[in-house]
Enzyme design. Structure first.
Site, PDB file in Angstrom:
ATOM      1  N   PRO A   9       6.881   1.611  -1.440  1.00  0.00           N
ATOM      2  CA  PRO A   9       7.963   1.349  -0.504  1.00  0.00           C
ATOM      3  C   PRO A   9       8.083  -0.113  -0.091  1.00  0.00           C
ATOM      4  O   PRO A   9       7.079  -0.800   0.091  1.00  0.00           O
ATOM      5  CB  PRO A   9       7.601   2.214   0.718  1.00  0.00           C
ATOM      6  CG  PRO A   9       6.169   2.568   0.548  1.00  0.00           C
ATOM      7  CD  PRO A   9       5.926   2.593  -0.920  1.00  0.00           C
ATOM      8  N   ASN A  10       9.319  -0.528   0.031  1.00  0.00           N
ATOM      9  CA  ASN A  10       9.711  -1.858   0.504  1.00  0.00           C
ATOM     10  C   ASN A  10       9.432  -2.978  -0.493  1.00  0.00           C
ATOM     11  O   ASN A  10       9.800  -4.121  -0.257  1.00  0.00           O
ATOM     12  CB  ASN A  10       9.057  -2.184   1.864  1.00  0.00           C
ATOM     13  CG  ASN A  10       9.431  -1.164   2.916  1.00  0.00           C
ATOM     14  OD1 ASN A  10      10.607  -0.880   3.087  1.00  0.00           O
ATOM     15  ND2 ASN A  10       8.451  -0.564   3.570  1.00  0.00           N
ATOM     16  N   ARG A  17      11.999 -10.252   1.641  1.00  0.00           N
ATOM     17  CA  ARG A  17      11.203  -9.698   2.736  1.00  0.00           C
ATOM     18  C   ARG A  17      10.040 -10.639   3.056  1.00  0.00           C
ATOM     19  O   ARG A  17       9.216 -10.932   2.184  1.00  0.00           O
ATOM     20  CB  ARG A  17      10.655  -8.348   2.247  1.00  0.00           C
ATOM     21  CG  ARG A  17       9.589  -7.724   3.116  1.00  0.00           C
ATOM     22  CD  ARG A  17       8.929  -6.559   2.380  1.00  0.00           C
ATOM     23  NE  ARG A  17       7.932  -5.932   3.201  1.00  0.00           N
ATOM     24  CZ  ARG A  17       6.954  -5.159   2.724  1.00  0.00           C
ATOM     25  NH1 ARG A  17       6.868  -4.927   1.418  1.00  0.00           N
ATOM     26  NH2 ARG A  17       6.086  -4.627   3.543  1.00  0.00           N
ATOM     27  N   TYR A  22       5.085 -12.588   1.219  1.00  0.00           N
ATOM     28  CA  TYR A  22       5.194 -11.963  -0.102  1.00  0.00           C
ATOM     29  C   TYR A  22       5.804 -12.874  -1.166  1.00  0.00           C
ATOM     30  O   TYR A  22       5.936 -12.470  -2.326  1.00  0.00           O
ATOM     31  CB  TYR A  22       6.008 -10.660   0.007  1.00  0.00           C
ATOM     32  CG  TYR A  22       5.350  -9.657   0.928  1.00  0.00           C
ATOM     33  CD1 TYR A  22       4.124  -9.084   0.598  1.00  0.00           C
ATOM     34  CD2 TYR A  22       5.931  -9.301   2.149  1.00  0.00           C
ATOM     35  CE1 TYR A  22       3.503  -8.178   1.454  1.00  0.00           C
ATOM     36  CE2 TYR A  22       5.318  -8.393   2.999  1.00  0.00           C
ATOM     37  CZ  TYR A  22       4.106  -7.843   2.650  1.00  0.00           C
ATOM     38  OH  TYR A  22       3.481  -6.952   3.483  1.00  0.00           O
ATOM     39  N   ASN A  72       0.857  -0.912  -6.713  1.00  0.00           N
ATOM     40  CA  ASN A  72       0.891  -1.444  -5.356  1.00  0.00           C
ATOM     41  C   ASN A  72       1.566  -0.370  -4.498  1.00  0.00           C
ATOM     42  O   ASN A  72       2.788  -0.276  -4.484  1.00  0.00           O
ATOM     43  CB  ASN A  72       1.671  -2.760  -5.308  1.00  0.00           C
ATOM     44  CG  ASN A  72       1.692  -3.366  -3.905  1.00  0.00           C
ATOM     45  OD1 ASN A  72       1.355  -2.692  -2.927  1.00  0.00           O
ATOM     46  ND2 ASN A  72       2.097  -4.614  -3.796  1.00  0.00           N
ATOM     47  N   ALA A  75       2.749   0.292   1.983  1.00  0.00           N
ATOM     48  CA  ALA A  75       2.090   0.808   3.193  1.00  0.00           C
ATOM     49  C   ALA A  75       1.433   2.173   2.970  1.00  0.00           C
ATOM     50  O   ALA A  75       0.552   2.568   3.734  1.00  0.00           O
ATOM     51  CB  ALA A  75       3.093   0.881   4.341  1.00  0.00           C
ATOM     52  N   GLU A  96      -5.478  -1.291  -8.194  1.00  0.00           N
ATOM     53  CA  GLU A  96      -4.704  -1.406  -6.955  1.00  0.00           C
ATOM     54  C   GLU A  96      -4.410  -2.891  -6.712  1.00  0.00           C
ATOM     55  O   GLU A  96      -5.329  -3.712  -6.781  1.00  0.00           O
ATOM     56  CB  GLU A  96      -5.561  -0.835  -5.811  1.00  0.00           C
ATOM     57  CG  GLU A  96      -4.985  -1.021  -4.425  1.00  0.00           C
ATOM     58  CD  GLU A  96      -6.012  -0.674  -3.329  1.00  0.00           C
ATOM     59  OE1 GLU A  96      -7.172  -0.282  -3.653  1.00  0.00           O
ATOM     60  OE2 GLU A  96      -5.660  -0.821  -2.142  1.00  0.00           O
ATOM     61  N   HIS A  98      -2.329  -5.801  -4.216  1.00  0.00           N
ATOM     62  CA  HIS A  98      -1.539  -6.202  -3.050  1.00  0.00           C
ATOM     63  C   HIS A  98      -1.211  -7.678  -3.182  1.00  0.00           C
ATOM     64  O   HIS A  98      -2.094  -8.480  -3.498  1.00  0.00           O
ATOM     65  CB  HIS A  98      -2.307  -5.956  -1.744  1.00  0.00           C
ATOM     66  CG  HIS A  98      -2.686  -4.522  -1.607  1.00  0.00           C
ATOM     67  ND1 HIS A  98      -1.764  -3.554  -1.308  1.00  0.00           N
ATOM     68  CD2 HIS A  98      -3.866  -3.882  -1.820  1.00  0.00           C
ATOM     69  CE1 HIS A  98      -2.359  -2.373  -1.315  1.00  0.00           C
ATOM     70  NE2 HIS A  98      -3.631  -2.547  -1.630  1.00  0.00           N
ATOM     71  N   ARG A 105      -5.186  -9.474   7.499  1.00  0.00           N
ATOM     72  CA  ARG A 105      -3.996  -9.149   8.295  1.00  0.00           C
ATOM     73  C   ARG A 105      -4.367  -8.103   9.351  1.00  0.00           C
ATOM     74  O   ARG A 105      -5.528  -8.014   9.736  1.00  0.00           O
ATOM     75  CB  ARG A 105      -2.879  -8.678   7.355  1.00  0.00           C
ATOM     76  CG  ARG A 105      -2.459  -9.782   6.353  1.00  0.00           C
ATOM     77  CD  ARG A 105      -1.309  -9.347   5.447  1.00  0.00           C
ATOM     78  NE  ARG A 105      -0.088  -9.078   6.199  1.00  0.00           N
ATOM     79  CZ  ARG A 105       0.981  -8.458   5.678  1.00  0.00           C
ATOM     80  NH1 ARG A 105       0.944  -8.032   4.427  1.00  0.00           N
ATOM     81  NH2 ARG A 105       2.058  -8.264   6.423  1.00  0.00           N
TER      82      ARG A 105
HETATM   83  C1  DQA Z   1       1.318  -4.822   0.389  1.00  0.00           C
HETATM   84  C2  DQA Z   1       0.564  -4.816   1.708  1.00  0.00           C
HETATM   85  C3  DQA Z   1       0.901  -3.594   2.534  1.00  0.00           C
HETATM   86  O1  DQA Z   1       0.179  -3.614   3.742  1.00  0.00           O
HETATM   87  C4  DQA Z   1       2.367  -3.586   2.857  1.00  0.00           C
HETATM   88  O2  DQA Z   1       2.698  -2.429   3.571  1.00  0.00           O
HETATM   89  C5  DQA Z   1       3.207  -3.750   1.651  1.00  0.00           C
HETATM   90  C6  DQA Z   1       2.820  -4.682   0.618  1.00  0.00           C
HETATM   91  C7  DQA Z   1       1.087  -6.113  -0.417  1.00  0.00           C
HETATM   92  O3  DQA Z   1       1.512  -6.146  -1.569  1.00  0.00           O
HETATM   93  O4  DQA Z   1       0.538  -7.098   0.104  1.00  0.00           O
HETATM   94  O5  DQA Z   1       4.300  -3.172   1.563  1.00  0.00           O
HETATM   95  O6  DQA Z   1       0.858  -3.747  -0.402  1.00  0.00           O
END
Ligand code: DQA
Length: 386
Positions: A9-10, A17, A22, A72, A75, A96, A98, A105
């Site tokens: 998501p996102n 964003r 990011y 990835n 959240a 995994e 990020h 954070r």
């Molecule tokens: C993320 C870190 C997560 O905490 C966040 O919710 C994301 C992106 C990252 O790529 O740093 O959506 O996975």
């Protein structure tokens, strides 16, 4: 080799964003980069993004017949046991990723419920983390690897690769660089480990606590010592020759490799290979390398704690007492060649047997990249130490 890259998501919004967190790359650009990184590695990539947990789970299930997953979960990382279970159920190597440094954070972002079913976790490297994840999956497929826990902490693990033949095999203990920071991990040395294993070395590519994850000179040094002595436990079962244990370190890992020989008891280190090593912590502190990496690792400036530096800085512990192979590139922009040159000269003056090479036109990471001529030189020299 077919790899599925899944974003949660996102992540469709990256590029716009929170670019300060990011970055400015869009998802479309990221997916294109993944395809091209994979092509360079001789692999292909399918990409997928969804904001919905169930869709992500379905895509993980559908990846059953692929060779690896890069995910990835956004959240969902922090609480989706359903995604965790899907990764575990499918059972193919999964990395995994990020983009941001989640360990630096909010506390809730520091929790991952998927890490324990993933081969490794890469964070805080921006989008190059996806490239490194692809590289890791390719290296895993290139040579069988056994990940072994050598202690109780999360970072007390290492990757053991055993060469063909009956043995006993000489052992190369690999200590990665990255200025002792926790955004860099042992996957940096995957390709070098595979190459050395193909050359007949058993490789023990170890992780250790790093700055940002409980590390610092004392804890990190203790982990490296524990990783080394753990060899005794599995030497017999894997036909390791503990009379031939070479510590190979790169950058900050060079400091760890040199110091491991200073303090080594069992098994004894028979030689050290130090690639662009931070052999002089005081000089490196003065030069401010790696955005004050030495200050963060030592937690004090040399003036504040001279004893600490006397204990931890290789140049203050000469002679090291075993043959040293020191290689650097004259275009190294992370650890200046002058630090390696000075260290090599001083070690020889103090009675160490030193082979020193300063390679022309070579930077920092070429020294550990099997695709380069610099690595060929390094590997040939390492082979002389067997
Ligand atoms: C993320 C870190 C997560 O905490 C966040 O919710 C994301 C992106 C990252 O790529 O740093 O959506 O996975």
């Amino acid at each position: 080799m077919r790899i599925v890259v899944i974003n949660g998501p996102n992540l469709n919004l990256i590029g716009m964003r929170s670019p300060e967190i990011y970055g400015s790359t869009s998802l479309e650009e990221l997916n294109a980069s993944c395809r091209s990184w994979a092509a360079d590695l001789g692999a292909t990539v399918d990409t997928f993004q969804s904001n919905h947990e169930g869709d992500l789970i379905d895509r993980i299930h559908a990846a059953r017949d692929a060779h690896g997953i890069v995910i990835n979960p956004g959240a969902f990382t922090h609480y989706s046991y359903a995604i965790r279970d899907a990764i575990e159920a499918v059972g193919i190597p999964t990395v995994e990723v990020h983009i941001s440094n989640v360990k630096d954070r909010e506390p809730w972002r520091q929790i991952s419920v998927v890490s324990d079913v993933c081969a490794t976790t890469i964070f805080g490297r921006g989008i190059t983390g996806y490239r490194d994840a692809l590289r890791h999956l390719v290296a895993r497929a290139a040579w069988p690897v056994e990940t072994i826990e050598y202690g109780p902490d999360q970072d007390n693990v290492g990757d053991l690769r055993i060469p063909h033949g009956p043995g006993p095999h000489p052992v190369a203990v690999l200590l990665h660089g990255g200025f002792w920071r926790n955004t860099v991990a042992r996957d940096l040395l995957d390709a070098a480990a595979v190459d050395l294993t193909e050359r007949g070395w058993a490789t023990w590519n170890v992780e250790f606590a790093r700055v940002g994850g409980g590390g610092g000179w004392r804890a990190t040094t203790a982990d490296v010592a524990a990783a080394l002595s753990s060899l005794i436990e599995f030497a017999q079962g894997h036909h390791l020759d503990l009379d031939r244990v070479v510590a190979v370190g790169h950058g900050s890992g060079g400091q760890l490799a040199l110091q491991s020989a200073v303090g080594s008891d069992e098994p004894a280190i028979s030689a050290v290979v130090a690639l662009a090593p931070i052999g002089d912590l005081e000089a490196a502190h003065r030069a401010g390398i790696g955005a004050d990496a030495v200050g963060a690792f030592m937690r004090r400036a040399p003036e504040q704690s001279p004893e600490r530096y006397a204990t931890a800085s290789p140049i203050r512990n000469l002679p090291i007492g075993v043959p040293l192979l020191i290689v650097t590139g004259d275009e190294d922009d992370r650890v200046p060649a002058s630090i390696s040159r000075e260290f090599a000269g001083r070690a020889a003056d103090e009675g160490d047997t030193v082979v020193y090479h300063e390679l022309e036109g070579v930077g920092h990471n070429e020294l550990i990249d099997p695709a380069t001529q610099a690595w060929t030189k390094v590997a040939e020299e390492i082979d002389r130490l067997r």
